[in-house]
Scaffold this active site. Structure first.
Site, PDB file in Angstrom:
ATOM      1  N   CYS A   1     -11.869  11.071   7.589  1.00 25.16           N
ATOM      2  CA  CYS A   1     -10.482  10.656   7.330  1.00 25.16           C
ATOM      3  C   CYS A   1      -9.531  11.580   8.062  1.00 25.16           C
ATOM      4  O   CYS A   1      -9.619  12.804   7.923  1.00 25.16           O
ATOM      5  CB  CYS A   1     -10.198  10.693   5.835  1.00 25.16           C
TER       6      CYS A   1
ATOM      7  N   ASN B   1     -12.318   3.259  11.077  1.00 28.42           N
ATOM      8  CA  ASN B   1     -11.268   3.300  12.103  1.00 28.42           C
ATOM      9  C   ASN B   1     -11.321   4.644  12.803  1.00 28.42           C
ATOM     10  O   ASN B   1     -10.969   5.658  12.209  1.00 28.42           O
ATOM     11  CB  ASN B   1      -9.889   3.150  11.457  1.00 28.42           C
TER      12      ASN B   1
ATOM     13  N   CYS C   1       0.855  -1.184   0.000  1.00 26.70           N
ATOM     14  CA  CYS C   1       0.000   0.000   0.000  1.00 26.70           C
ATOM     15  C   CYS C   1       0.896   1.240   0.000  1.00 26.70           C
ATOM     16  O   CYS C   1       1.671   1.457   0.924  1.00 26.70           O
ATOM     17  CB  CYS C   1      -0.891  -0.051   1.232  1.00 26.70           C
TER      18      CYS C   1
ATOM     19  N   GLY D   1      -2.835  10.594   0.843  1.00 27.88           N
ATOM     20  CA  GLY D   1      -2.936  11.502  -0.296  1.00 27.88           C
ATOM     21  C   GLY D   1      -3.919  11.068  -1.353  1.00 27.88           C
ATOM     22  O   GLY D   1      -4.384   9.927  -1.379  1.00 27.88           O
ATOM     23  N   GLU D   2      -4.247  12.017  -2.229  1.00 27.16           N
ATOM     24  CA  GLU D   2      -5.163  11.755  -3.351  1.00 27.16           C
ATOM     25  C   GLU D   2      -4.299  11.591  -4.604  1.00 27.16           C
ATOM     26  O   GLU D   2      -3.766  12.580  -5.135  1.00 27.16           O
ATOM     27  CB  GLU D   2      -6.147  12.929  -3.480  1.00 27.16           C
TER      28      GLU D   2
ATOM     29  N   CYS E   1       2.942   1.294  17.633  1.00 32.39           N
ATOM     30  CA  CYS E   1       3.587   2.481  17.087  1.00 32.39           C
ATOM     31  C   CYS E   1       3.670   3.592  18.127  1.00 32.39           C
ATOM     32  O   CYS E   1       4.469   4.497  17.989  1.00 32.39           O
ATOM     33  CB  CYS E   1       2.945   2.952  15.791  1.00 32.39           C
TER      34      CYS E   1
HETATM   35  N1  SAH Z   1      -7.174   9.514  -1.139  1.00 30.05           N
HETATM   36  C1  SAH Z   1      -7.512   8.323  -1.789  1.00 30.05           C
HETATM   37  C2  SAH Z   1      -6.667   7.129  -1.395  1.00 30.05           C
HETATM   38  C3  SAH Z   1      -6.322   6.953   0.069  1.00 30.05           C
HETATM   39  S1  SAH Z   1      -7.560   6.581   1.197  1.00 30.05           S
HETATM   40  C4  SAH Z   1      -8.969   8.018  -1.576  1.00 30.05           C
HETATM   41  O1  SAH Z   1      -9.615   8.719  -0.803  1.00 30.05           O
HETATM   42  O2  SAH Z   1      -9.460   7.100  -2.218  1.00 30.05           O
HETATM   43  C5  SAH Z   1      -7.747   4.801   1.248  1.00 30.05           C
HETATM   44  C6  SAH Z   1      -9.159   4.404   1.719  1.00 30.05           C
HETATM   45  O3  SAH Z   1      -9.294   4.513   3.155  1.00 30.05           O
HETATM   46  C7  SAH Z   1     -10.217   5.328   1.130  1.00 30.05           C
HETATM   47  O4  SAH Z   1     -11.315   4.594   0.674  1.00 30.05           O
HETATM   48  C8  SAH Z   1     -10.602   6.179   2.323  1.00 30.05           C
HETATM   49  O5  SAH Z   1     -11.869   6.732   2.139  1.00 30.05           O
HETATM   50  C9  SAH Z   1     -10.519   5.178   3.456  1.00 30.05           C
HETATM   51  N2  SAH Z   1     -10.459   5.800   4.797  1.00 30.05           N
HETATM   52  C10 SAH Z   1     -10.025   7.019   5.143  1.00 30.05           C
HETATM   53  N3  SAH Z   1     -10.141   7.227   6.483  1.00 30.05           N
HETATM   54  C11 SAH Z   1     -10.677   6.108   6.989  1.00 30.05           C
HETATM   55  C12 SAH Z   1     -11.036   5.707   8.309  1.00 30.05           C
HETATM   56  N4  SAH Z   1     -10.857   6.489   9.352  1.00 30.05           N
HETATM   57  N5  SAH Z   1     -11.552   4.461   8.463  1.00 30.05           N
HETATM   58  C13 SAH Z   1     -11.710   3.630   7.401  1.00 30.05           C
HETATM   59  N6  SAH Z   1     -11.380   3.955   6.148  1.00 30.05           N
HETATM   60  C14 SAH Z   1     -10.878   5.177   5.928  1.00 30.05           C
HETATM   61 FE1  SF4 Z   2      -8.464  11.052   3.141  1.00 29.01          FE
HETATM   62 FE2  SF4 Z   2      -7.645  12.669   1.176  1.00 29.01          FE
HETATM   63 FE3  SF4 Z   2      -8.489  10.141   0.600  1.00 29.01          FE
HETATM   64 FE4  SF4 Z   2     -10.257  12.024   1.431  1.00 29.01          FE
HETATM   65  S1  SF4 Z   2      -9.060  12.057  -0.476  1.00 29.01           S
HETATM   66  S2  SF4 Z   2     -10.081   9.865   2.141  1.00 29.01           S
HETATM   67  S3  SF4 Z   2      -9.006  13.247   2.857  1.00 29.01           S
HETATM   68  S4  SF4 Z   2      -6.676  10.736   1.824  1.00 29.01           S
END
Ligand code: SAH
Ligand code: SF4
Length: 410
Positions: free
Chosen positions: A150, A338, A136, A207-208, A381
């Site tokens: 998130c 989470n 990942c 990140g996106e 951690c």
């Molecule tokens: N930014 C991108 C990729 C990273 S996030 C995106 O948003 O797709 C990877 C996955 O974890 C995404 O589906 C995101 O929505 C999810 N995610 C983010 N915060 C989370 C949380 N607290 N609990 C469970 N999944 C979460």
């Molecule tokens: Fe988190 Fe950014 Fe993915 Fe939204 S786009 S879930 S803020 S990492």
């Protein structure tokens, strides 16, 4: 039990020189044409030899996985010295490596500031399973988007990672798992019984990825290059919150598998959970999904759906999901939320998640519930030494939880 190796002291000396110390441009992350141009511009290789030298270097860097020019035995000593004088190929500094009892591994990598003011640290997670091993990978330090559930969304974007840094996560993980020829897998490591240790990658870290399109594209095209790292595009999944114009570009220019962070089935709710929805609403998002090239029953889009108690977890929501995805070759990943300090959301009850999953299964969709992995290293951690350069502990916890829970199904 958790094994935690702190590589900052003893171990680091045995590692290749850190990128932080290198100011020379790296050859990692350049396309073949860019590499040829760099070699010629530096006066290291005459133009007529450039193509052949790029072939040689490509093999050493991406098939053999060397991180020092001195290991490139079929290149003359003089040329190796000239290359080393002008270019870097070193791995990043591994600040820490943690290994869970279930075999999940987590690395904390440090990269130079590159305009961000201070060195940046990012995490990469390896999840071994029966028959496959998934890495990942992160694409940015922080995120400009603000999805309300998130934790990364509460952090400012520090900077985009470069193509080199995106690939460095894969290369270094392959080093550490013995996934290059002539390398041994560490004793006792949990890895797939046969085949590659890293068989799949998911852009689901911090990140996106579609807000760092060019670097992600370059890195993924190198990762899938048949004469190098040679990961099949079917085994690479890019996860996006829904940057619609770049979804079209991903299909046309990268061609990897797609995962969409959906999380809601109507615009009102998705506007709150995934605010980029205000710019690219569900109708446009689903249209882009339908148009994604090459979709079939064997090549489906993954829709990620985080289970938030009393927010998006009713049977009405499950019905909405089925209706929304009608006709799209889709897999649905249900991710238990989470929690992180300060969040107002809670994870749905297990019963509710199971009912939701059953409803979706009955409608004909595979809908695995993502079981958390590497729980013990999440707990561990907190044992990291504090350091002003490190991410705050809560940020790290949330990121780890997200990476481990959200990893794909590719
Ligand atoms: N930014 C991108 C990729 C990273 S996030 C995106 O948003 O797709 C990877 C996955 O974890 C995404 O589906 C995101 O929505 C999810 N995610 C983010 N915060 C989370 C949380 N607290 N609990 C469970 N999944 C979460
Ligand atoms: Fe988190 Fe950014 Fe993915 Fe939204 S786009 S879930 S803020 S990492």
């Amino acid at each position: 039990m958790t094994l935690s190796l702190d590589l900052t002291a003893e171990g680091a000396r045995a590692m290749p020189r850190s990128l932080a110390a290198e100011e020379k441009p790296s050859l990692i992350g350049l396309s073949r044409a860019e590499m040829a141009e760099a070699l010629v511009a530096a006066g290291v290789v005459p133009e007529r030899q450039a193509k052949m030298r790029v072939q040689q270097l490509w093999h050493w860097l991406y098939v053999r996985g060397v991180s020092e020019f001195s290991q490139m035995f079929n290149i003359s000593k003089d040329l190796r010295a000239a290359l080393a004088e002008h270019f870097a190929i070193a791995r990043p500094e591994i600040v820490e490596e943690q290994i869970s009892t279930d075999g999940t591994r987590k690395w904390l990598f440090r990269f130079p500031p590159r305009g961000a003011g201070r060195p940046v640290e990012i995490e990469t997670v390896y999840i071994p399973e029966e028959g496959r091993g998934t890495l990942c990978i992160s694409s940015q330090v922080g995120c400009t988007l603000t999805c309300s559930f998130c934790h990364t969304g509460t952090q400012k974007l520090v900077r985009n990672l470069t193509a080199e840094e995106i690939l460095a996560q894969l290369l270094t993980a392959r080093d550490r798992l013995g996934d290059f020829p002539d390398r041994d897998t560490p004793a006792g490591a949990i890895v797939p019984a046969e085949g590659r240790k890293i068989s799949n990658i998911v852009m689901m870290g911090m990140g996106e990825p579609l807000y760092n399109f060019e670097a992600v594209k370059t890195a993924l095209l190198i990762a899938s290059d048949g004469d190098g790292l040679a990961l099949s595009k079917r085994r690479i999944t890019l996860s996006t919150s829904g940057v619609v114009p770049e979804i079209y570009r991903t299909g046309e220019e990268i061609g990897v598998m797609l995962a969409i962070s959906l999380h809601a089935t109507n615009d009102d709710l998705r506007d709150l959970l995934v605010p980029i929805n205000k710019k690219y609403p569900l109708k446009d998002l689903i249209e882009a999904c339908r148009a994604y090239p090459g979709l079939s029953n064997a090549k489906r889009i993954t829709f990620e759906y985080v289970m938030l108690k009393d927010v998006n977890d009713s049977i009405e929501d499950a019905k909405g999901l089925i209706k929304l995805l009608k006709g799209v070759p889709a897999k649905i990943n249900l991710i238990p939320f989470n929690p992180w300090p300060g969040t107002n959301y809670q994870c749905s009850d297990w019963d509710t998640i199971e009912k939701f999953a059953d409803f979706i299964n009955n409608a004909g969709y595979a809908s695995p519930i993502r079981t958390p992995r590497g729980r013990d290293i999440l707990a561990a951690c907190g044992q990291l030494k504090s350091d002003s350069e490190r991410m705050r502990r809560v940020d790290r916890l949330a990121l780890e939880a997200m990476m481990i829970a959200g990893h794909g199904e590719a």
